[in-house]
Design a protein around this motif. Structure first.
Motif, PDB file in Angstrom:
ATOM      1  N   ASP A   1       0.814  -1.218   0.000  1.00  0.00           N
ATOM      2  CA  ASP A   1       0.000   0.000   0.000  1.00  0.00           C
ATOM      3  C   ASP A   1       0.847   1.268   0.000  1.00  0.00           C
ATOM      4  N   ASP A   2       2.060   1.161   0.515  1.00  0.00           N
ATOM      5  CA  ASP A   2       2.950   2.319   0.528  1.00  0.00           C
ATOM      6  C   ASP A   2       4.383   1.805   0.600  1.00  0.00           C
ATOM      7  N   TYR A   3       5.340   2.705   0.391  1.00  0.00           N
ATOM      8  CA  TYR A   3       6.732   2.324   0.181  1.00  0.00           C
ATOM      9  C   TYR A   3       7.603   3.433   0.744  1.00  0.00           C
ATOM     10  N   LEU A   4       8.561   3.079   1.612  1.00  0.00           N
ATOM     11  CA  LEU A   4       9.432   4.078   2.202  1.00  0.00           C
ATOM     12  C   LEU A   4      10.874   3.565   2.122  1.00  0.00           C
ATOM     13  N   THR A   5      11.777   4.402   1.622  1.00  0.00           N
ATOM     14  CA  THR A   5      13.169   3.982   1.460  1.00  0.00           C
ATOM     15  C   THR A   5      13.995   4.350   2.692  1.00  0.00           C
ATOM     16  N   LYS A   6      14.976   3.495   2.975  1.00  0.00           N
ATOM     17  CA  LYS A   6      15.900   3.729   4.087  1.00  0.00           C
ATOM     18  C   LYS A   6      17.069   4.597   3.601  1.00  0.00           C
ATOM     19  N   PRO A   7      17.592   5.473   4.461  1.00  0.00           N
ATOM     20  CA  PRO A   7      17.104   5.775   5.809  1.00  0.00           C
ATOM     21  C   PRO A   7      15.874   6.667   5.744  1.00  0.00           C
TER      22      PRO A   7
ATOM     23  N   THR B   1     -10.720  -8.603  -5.378  1.00  0.00           N
ATOM     24  CA  THR B   1      -9.625  -8.674  -4.413  1.00  0.00           C
ATOM     25  C   THR B   1      -8.924  -7.321  -4.386  1.00  0.00           C
ATOM     26  N   LEU B   2      -9.249  -6.517  -3.375  1.00  0.00           N
ATOM     27  CA  LEU B   2      -8.724  -5.164  -3.280  1.00  0.00           C
ATOM     28  C   LEU B   2      -7.920  -4.999  -2.002  1.00  0.00           C
ATOM     29  N   ASN B   3      -6.810  -4.270  -2.084  1.00  0.00           N
ATOM     30  CA  ASN B   3      -6.117  -3.880  -0.861  1.00  0.00           C
ATOM     31  C   ASN B   3      -6.743  -2.578  -0.356  1.00  0.00           C
ATOM     32  N   PRO B   4      -6.373  -2.105   0.833  1.00  0.00           N
ATOM     33  CA  PRO B   4      -7.032  -0.902   1.365  1.00  0.00           C
ATOM     34  C   PRO B   4      -6.951   0.312   0.453  1.00  0.00           C
ATOM     35  N   THR B   5      -5.854   0.464  -0.282  1.00  0.00           N
ATOM     36  CA  THR B   5      -5.700   1.627  -1.149  1.00  0.00           C
ATOM     37  C   THR B   5      -6.609   1.542  -2.372  1.00  0.00           C
ATOM     38  N   THR B   6      -6.614   0.398  -3.052  1.00  0.00           N
ATOM     39  CA  THR B   6      -7.475   0.281  -4.234  1.00  0.00           C
ATOM     40  C   THR B   6      -8.943   0.301  -3.848  1.00  0.00           C
ATOM     41  N   TYR B   7      -9.273  -0.221  -2.662  1.00  0.00           N
ATOM     42  CA  TYR B   7     -10.663  -0.113  -2.193  1.00  0.00           C
ATOM     43  C   TYR B   7     -11.049   1.362  -2.030  1.00  0.00           C
ATOM     44  N   THR B   8     -10.174   2.146  -1.418  1.00  0.00           N
ATOM     45  CA  THR B   8     -10.485   3.556  -1.181  1.00  0.00           C
ATOM     46  C   THR B   8     -10.704   4.301  -2.493  1.00  0.00           C
TER      47      THR B   8
END
Length: 225
Positions: A97-103, A151-158
């Motif tokens: 649903d989301d993606y965050l890069t380190k650091p 089959t939807l994840n929370p983002t595609t459902y929204t």
């Protein structure tokens, strides 16, 4: 109290995340490999899963894919040192649903997590909305087309819920972005396109006629012949 599953093999990173979120009263469970993380995610109820991409025994993409294939809709926020465009889009294609890069900044991580959890718990009325062959149960956060469960994840459902609420009117990209992300934390256009691609794979591809229409440079709307 929110309950978070952290799947991360780097103990130093895990320790920093634990210290920060436990001080906020968040309950965290932990797995240091993909197999254990998948088992915990399937056996327990969580508000959100923080999932590292590069994991021993089973990588994060496989974990996420297996969760979605099993019908698990818990929000997944991927954490990774890989920051190129294709890696990011690949994460979304596998159900993240989301993606965050380190650091990463812990306050940004907290904001992203809170946004996903709010959407997951769906602050909506217990009702149903319908457009043509599309039926959405807002209480269970499930959508059906021609009686077939999507089959939807929370983002595609929204996104689909917003489109259905305004159908057949156009919903602009800006309206979708405001619904999904805080105004000061909106990701790039590639992320939006990836979510729309995922939505089309469920709403359109299994059926004879498409419903999701792109209005170039404006946004999207639903229609059905």
């Amino acid at each position: 109290m929110e309950r978070i599953l952290l799947i991360e093999d780097n103990r130093e990173v895990a320790g920093v995340i634990f210290d920060y979120f436990e001080s906020l009263g968040v309950e965290l469970d932990y797995a240091d490999n993909g197999e254990q993380g998948l088992q915990l995610a399937m056996a327990e109820k969580f508000d959100l899963i923080l999932l590292d991409l590069m994991l021993p025994r089973m990588d994060g993409l496989t974990v996420c894919n297996k969760l979605r294939d099993a019908g698990n809709s818990t929000p997944v926020l991927m954490l990774t040192a890989l920051d190129n465009r294709e890696d990011m889009l690949n994460g979304f294609r596998h159900g993240a649903d989301d993606y965050l890069t380190k650091p990463f900044d812990l306050e940004i991580l907290e904001a992203r997590m809170n946004a996903l959890i709010r959407r997951y718990h769906g602050k909506t009325a217990s009702s149903t909305i319908t457009f043509k062959s599309l039926h959405i149960d807002q209480k269970t956060r499930q959508a059906y087309r021609n009686g077939q469960l999507l089959t939807l994840n929370p983002t595609t459902y929204t996104i689909l819920e917003l489109l259905c609420q305004q159908a057949p009117e156009v919903v602009t990209r800006q309206e979708i972005a405001r619904k999904l992300w805080d105004d000061d934390d909106e990701p790039g256009s590639d992320v939006m396109r990836s979510h729309i691609y995922q939505l089309r794979s469920q709403l359109d591809k299994p059926f004879a006629t498409p419903m999701l229409v792109t209005i170039p440079k404006v946004g999207y709307r639903l229609e059905e012949v």
